[in-house]
Each structure stands twice: as C-alpha cells, then as structure tokens.
Design a protein around this motif. Sequence first.
Motif, PDB file in Angstrom:
ATOM      1  N   ARG A 211       0.833  -1.192   0.000  1.00 48.98           N
ATOM      2  CA  ARG A 211       0.000   0.000   0.000  1.00 48.98           C
ATOM      3  C   ARG A 211       0.873   1.250   0.000  1.00 48.98           C
ATOM      4  N   PHE A 212       0.555   2.213  -0.878  1.00 53.00           N
ATOM      5  CA  PHE A 212       1.319   3.451  -1.014  1.00 53.00           C
ATOM      6  C   PHE A 212       0.525   4.593  -0.393  1.00 53.00           C
ATOM      7  N   ASN A 213       1.113   5.258   0.616  1.00 48.80           N
ATOM      8  CA  ASN A 213       0.446   6.334   1.342  1.00 48.80           C
ATOM      9  C   ASN A 213       0.594   7.640   0.564  1.00 48.80           C
ATOM     10  N   LEU A 214      -0.463   8.033  -0.141  1.00 50.83           N
ATOM     11  CA  LEU A 214      -0.414   9.229  -0.978  1.00 50.83           C
ATOM     12  C   LEU A 214      -0.280  10.506  -0.167  1.00 50.83           C
ATOM     13  N   LEU A 243      -5.328   8.557   1.934  1.00 52.57           N
ATOM     14  CA  LEU A 243      -5.635   7.395   1.114  1.00 52.57           C
ATOM     15  C   LEU A 243      -4.395   6.550   0.847  1.00 52.57           C
ATOM     16  N   GLY A 244      -4.615   5.250   0.775  1.00 52.09           N
ATOM     17  CA  GLY A 244      -3.573   4.333   0.353  1.00 52.09           C
ATOM     18  C   GLY A 244      -3.983   3.701  -0.967  1.00 52.09           C
ATOM     19  N   VAL A 245      -3.066   3.641  -1.922  1.00 57.22           N
ATOM     20  CA  VAL A 245      -3.356   3.026  -3.214  1.00 57.22           C
ATOM     21  C   VAL A 245      -2.408   1.845  -3.408  1.00 57.22           C
ATOM     22  N   ILE A 281      -6.158  15.938  -3.238  1.00 60.30           N
ATOM     23  CA  ILE A 281      -6.200  14.524  -3.605  1.00 60.30           C
ATOM     24  C   ILE A 281      -7.308  13.867  -2.792  1.00 60.30           C
ATOM     25  N   GLY A 282      -8.187  13.159  -3.471  1.00 60.78           N
ATOM     26  CA  GLY A 282      -9.265  12.496  -2.746  1.00 60.78           C
ATOM     27  C   GLY A 282     -10.012  11.517  -3.629  1.00 60.78           C
ATOM     28  N   GLU A 346      -9.314  -1.553  -3.841  1.00 63.44           N
ATOM     29  CA  GLU A 346      -7.870  -1.324  -3.865  1.00 63.44           C
ATOM     30  C   GLU A 346      -7.468  -0.111  -3.041  1.00 63.44           C
ATOM     31  N   MET A 347      -8.396   0.825  -2.870  1.00 59.84           N
ATOM     32  CA  MET A 347      -8.085   2.093  -2.217  1.00 59.84           C
ATOM     33  C   MET A 347      -8.725   2.114  -0.832  1.00 59.84           C
ATOM     34  N   LYS A 348      -7.942   2.483   0.169  1.00 62.92           N
ATOM     35  CA  LYS A 348      -8.477   2.528   1.521  1.00 62.92           C
ATOM     36  C   LYS A 348      -7.907   3.718   2.260  1.00 62.92           C
ATOM     37  N   PHE A 349      -8.612   4.133   3.335  1.00 60.79           N
ATOM     38  CA  PHE A 349      -8.100   5.196   4.194  1.00 60.79           C
ATOM     39  C   PHE A 349      -7.007   4.619   5.075  1.00 60.79           C
ATOM     40  N   GLU A 350      -5.928   5.396   5.234  1.00 65.03           N
ATOM     41  CA  GLU A 350      -4.827   4.953   6.093  1.00 65.03           C
ATOM     42  C   GLU A 350      -5.186   5.142   7.550  1.00 65.03           C
TER      43      GLU A 350
END
Length: 350
Positions: A211-214, A243-245, A281-282, A346-350
């Motif tokens: 997971r990449f922390n944007l 968000l994490g992608v 970003i959102g 695939e996308m979640k809140f960190e």
Amino acid sequence: MRAAFQSLLMPVLMVDPHRENAPVAFANRALLDLTGYSQEELSGRSWHLLHMPGSGVDALTAIDAATQAGEALETGFVGRRKDGAAFECTLALSPVRDEAGRLRWATLVLTGIGSVPDPHRDVTAASWDLEEQVERRTKALQAALNRRTALLHEVEHRIKNTLQMTASLVLLKARRLRDPEARKVLQETAERVSALSAAHRLLSASGDAGRFNLQEFTAELAGELVTALPKGQVDLDLDIQPLGVPAPKATALALLLNELIGNAVKHAFPNGRRGRLTIEIGRAENGLKIAVEDDGVGLDHAPATEGSFGKTLITMLVQQLKGQLTWRDQKPGTRAEIAMPVDAQEMKFE
C-alpha cells in the motif's frame, strides 16, 4: 489490576480487544482451576478456546461484537475445559479504559458455573484436536506470510538505497557541467529519481508493503519542492485525504506528482512573484482525483512547454494510469486535474 483479579474467587479473563479474536492477556487462578489450562497455555491464544464448539454461536458473536465495541454485556455461555468437558455459566463482559477514555482491555467474568452432561465426549475431543491442528496450520501460514512481508520490505529498502545513490551521482555530474542546459537536464533527472526513492522509502517503512500512502508522500514532496523558492514567496495549501493506493501504482504516481508540483513551482511564480499552491487529492465517483492549482502567471504567460520532456512525461504517466488530464487556465493561475480509475477495494483510508 492483575493482582486484584488474581485474588478473586470467581474465574476472570483479561483479553485484548484490539487484536483478532481477542487473545488472552491474563487468566486468574480461579479460571485456570476451572478449565485445567495453565497461564502459558492460554496467554496469546484466542479466548474462543474456552468456548464449546457448536453451542451458543449467537452468544459468542454478541460477545465478540461487544468486546470490539468496548461495550458491557451479560449473557449465557457454554464453556469447554481442557479435557473437553462442558460447563454452563453466565459471562459478564466489561471494558477497561485508561484515563483518557481509550479502550485498553476487556474482562470476562464467569459466574453461576454448572456442569453440562456430554454424551458425545469422544466427538468433542476429536473436534478439539481438529481445532488444534487448524490453529497450528494457521500459525504456520502466518509465519510464512510474515517472512514474505519482511522480504518485500528488504527489497523496497534496497531499491530506495540504489535510487538515492543514483540521484547523488547524477547531481554530482551536474555540478561539474559548464553547459547550463545540460546541467538543468541532469538536475531535473535527479529530482525524478529522488521522487522514486521517496516512494520506495515510504513503502519499505509502511506496515503494509502493498500500500502506497499518498498523503504522506505528497506532503513531503511538495514541502521539499517549495523550499527551493525564497521563504514566504509561495504558501502551500494541502487538501489530501489519507488514502492508500496499490503499490504497483506508486512509481507512476510519484513521478506524476513530482512533475505536476515541480512544474508549478518552477514556472508559475517567476521574478519573485508571490502566490499560493494548492494540492487536492481524494476519492472521486469512479476512483481517484488529483488537482494541482496555482495562482501564478497562468498558461498564457508561462514558459512554453510544448514538446518538453516534462509535459510528455506527464501525458505518458496519465495514460499509463488510464486516467484523464485536464489543464485549466484560472486567470490568474493554472489548474491541472487528473481523474484516474482505482477500484474501491484497492483504495483505503490509512
């Protein structure tokens, strides 16, 4: 607290409500005597070990839900001793909070204990053995997963170090060049490599290597790029959801954000012009939305970028991410908007 529970005549369990299946943190002497287990046999294992399989499923579900929610509960419960024998009781659940009101533990107190005849004791013992085998297999699989995760972190760490070394070598070469245009090209290349290095550093430092922390990356990148300008010339406004992608998108997103933010910093505020740089970003309806906006000189007055490598790279990266790019002349300023599809799972809140 444990000393107080140890002296009680009624069986008491203390469990961790923050971990899956609420593992046992402590059991007092009365509970050990009731169940036949030792402290070592219970500690760290799910308290479900004390539940008689096939009985009181609704009660077990209610207890788990109340444990996670930090709520008190009293219900009937059918327990199981180490030798497989069943017992009935009333289970009282109480949350334990710290001085700040945060949930720390949950206590399970057993009262009104009575025996339950079990005509299928052999079946129960076999079921218990099967549960033990499943638990051992689960632990083995978890250990294998932990080893794989550790390996991924190590790979990310090595990639980060390699990219940092590459950026340093490119900058060293740039400083020795006399041609300003060639020096500029190498410096921009080093910036792009540094952005990739930062992305891999965050991946290796994250607890989730996939997971990449944007939010963290963008805040760090924008802060570094703005510091290249005189202090106070540009105000930075960040509106970034945590968000994490997926990690496979990290490289392209890191380069894309570096180009968009870097383009604004370098071209929107010439000759000491003051202004504001806004990054948003959102989540969007169909995925992810990224916007970089400045109140600088605008598209009409910015240096020509047609055919430039930066503009070409932005277009290629947006295409790679299957997104759509829109440039808007805000008069004053410029706004770049990117909409890209990212599956909600695939996308979640960190």
